[in-house]
Design a protein around this motif. Structure first.
Motif, PDB file in Angstrom:
ATOM      1  N   ALA A 204      40.132  47.711  41.149  1.00  0.00           N
ATOM      2  CA  ALA A 204      41.579  47.624  41.296  1.00  0.00           C
ATOM      3  C   ALA A 204      42.238  48.844  40.678  1.00  0.00           C
ATOM      4  O   ALA A 204      41.865  49.298  39.583  1.00  0.00           O
TER       5      ALA A 204
ATOM      6  N   GLU B  50      45.818  49.064  40.549  1.00  0.00           N
ATOM      7  CA  GLU B  50      47.125  48.712  40.008  1.00  0.00           C
ATOM      8  C   GLU B  50      47.246  47.206  39.894  1.00  0.00           C
ATOM      9  O   GLU B  50      46.466  46.457  40.495  1.00  0.00           O
ATOM     10  N   HIS B  51      48.222  46.790  39.123  1.00  0.00           N
ATOM     11  CA  HIS B  51      48.487  45.366  38.931  1.00  0.00           C
ATOM     12  C   HIS B  51      50.000  45.173  38.879  1.00  0.00           C
ATOM     13  O   HIS B  51      50.699  45.819  38.090  1.00  0.00           O
TER      14      HIS B  51
ATOM     15  N   TYR C  18      53.337  42.679  38.377  1.00  0.00           N
ATOM     16  CA  TYR C  18      53.764  41.450  37.702  1.00  0.00           C
ATOM     17  C   TYR C  18      55.278  41.482  37.597  1.00  0.00           C
ATOM     18  O   TYR C  18      55.895  42.550  37.648  1.00  0.00           O
TER      19      TYR C  18
ATOM     20  N   HIS D 107      46.441  39.979  32.133  1.00  0.00           N
ATOM     21  CA  HIS D 107      45.939  39.693  33.472  1.00  0.00           C
ATOM     22  C   HIS D 107      45.241  40.904  34.088  1.00  0.00           C
ATOM     23  O   HIS D 107      44.240  40.766  34.810  1.00  0.00           O
ATOM     24  N   ALA D 108      45.754  42.096  33.841  1.00  0.00           N
ATOM     25  CA  ALA D 108      45.130  43.301  34.404  1.00  0.00           C
ATOM     26  C   ALA D 108      43.747  43.544  33.817  1.00  0.00           C
ATOM     27  O   ALA D 108      42.835  43.974  34.530  1.00  0.00           O
TER      28      ALA D 108
ATOM     29  N   LYS E  65      41.364  41.942  36.798  1.00  0.00           N
ATOM     30  CA  LYS E  65      41.108  43.126  37.615  1.00  0.00           C
ATOM     31  C   LYS E  65      40.255  44.174  36.915  1.00  0.00           C
ATOM     32  O   LYS E  65      40.070  45.267  37.436  1.00  0.00           O
TER      33      LYS E  65
END
Length: 249
Positions: free
Chosen positions: A99, A101-102, A104, A156-157, A161
Motif C-alpha cells: 500500500a 497511501e491510507h 482516513y 490503521h496504516a 496496510k
C-alpha cells in the motif's frame, strides 16, 4: 429330481411312484426353482458394492497423466509425494502490492468549514508525529478531535496496510461541508425573524510514506550551508550574495 436326471443321462431307468398331489408337487417345484434362480438375488449380486482391489500400476499411470482424484492427491501429499501437474493447469501466482497511501476522515461535527480549514493547513505536509504534537498543544476547540483522528489513522496504516510508522507524512488534508446543516429561526425586532445556520463539517487526510522529520532537518541544514559564500580567500565560481557597493564613503 437331480438324482433322477443324473440316472436318466447315465442310461438307467428307475421306476418310482408319485404319491403327492399335483398342487404339492407344483409348490415344491416353485420353492426349489426360487432357491436355484431368484431375479432379485441376481440383481443384488450384480450391482452390490464390492471392495476394489487397488492396482499399483494403474495409480502410477493416472499420476503420470495428472488424472488423480481429490482423495488420492490428498493422500499423496500426506505421504510427501506431490502430484505432477502440467504448466497449463498451474494457477498463476498473485503478487500483493504494498500500500502506498491510507485515507482516513473524521465524522461530521459542529464546526464551521472555515475554522476547520485553518487546522488542515496547519498539519498538511508535516510528518504524522509532528502533526499530532501540533494538535496536542493547540488551543483550538476542534484540535482534540483531529488529534485522535490522526492517531487512529496512523495505527490503521501500520496495522492493516503494513506501512512504516516512522515515515508517515500527512500528504493531503482537506475539509468538506456536512450533508445537512441545521437551520433554526432567530427572532428579530418588530416581529421579524431570521434564519441561523448551524454548520457542520469534516476533515479528510491522506497518509503516505515520505521523509522523516530528521531527514527534513538535515536537508534544510545542507541547503542553508550551500548558500554560504566564503570571504574571498579562495576563488569560487559562485556569485556573491550581498555584493557591496564600489564606493563606500
Amino acid at each position: 429330481m437331480q438324482s433322477v436326471a443324473r440316472q436318466v443321462r447315465c442310461g438307467t431307468l428307475v421306476q418310482f411312484r408319485i404319491t403327492a398331489t399335483p398342487s404339492h408337487i407344483q409348490w415344491q417345484c416353485q420353492r426349489r426353482a426360487s432357491s436355484y434362480y431368484n431375479p432379485l438375488q441376481w440383481i443384488q449380486e450384480k450391482f452390490a458394492p464390492r471392495a476394489r482391489n487397488a492396482d499399483p500400476m494403474e495409480g502410477k499411470k493416472r499420476d503420470e497423466h495428472g488424472q488423480q482424484s481429490v482423495f488420492e492427491a490428498a493422500v499423496s501429499q500426506e505421504k510427501g509425494v506431490r502430484p505432477k501437474t502440467t504448466s497449463v493447469e498451474s494457477a498463476p501466482t498473485v503478487i500483493k502490492k504494498k500500500a502506498t497511501e491510507h485515507k482516513y476522515s473524521t465524522a461530521n461535527f459542529k464546526i464551521s468549514h472555515r475554522k476547520l480549514n485553518m487546522i488542515g493547513r496547519q498539519i498538511s505536509g508535516k510528518p504524522i508525529d509532528h502533526a499530532i504534537v501540533q494538535m496536542q498543544f493547540s488551543e483550538k476547540r476542534a484540535t482534540s478531535r483531529i488529534k485522535s483522528m490522526l492517531a487512529t489513522a496512523k495505527l490503521h496504516a501500520t496495522a492493516y496496510k503494513n506501512m512504516d510508522a516512522s515515515k508517515l507524512v500527512v500528504a493531503e488534508a482537506w475539509v468538506t461541508k456536512g450533508p445537512k446543516q441545521l437551520k433554526r429561526l432567530e427572532p428579530r425586532g418588530r416581529g421579524k425573524f431570521g434564519i441561523r445556520v448551524h454548520p457542520d463539517s469534516r476533515m479528510h487526510v491522506i497518509l503516505r510514506e515520505g521523509k522523516t522529520f530528521e531527514q527534513l532537518k538535515k536537508e534544510q541544514r545542507e541547503r542553508r550551508l550551500r548558500r554560504i559564500v566564503s570571504a574571498g580567500l579562495v576563488r569560487e565560481d559562485v556569485p556573491l550574495r550581498n555584493p557591496a557597493r564600489t564606493w563606500q564613503w
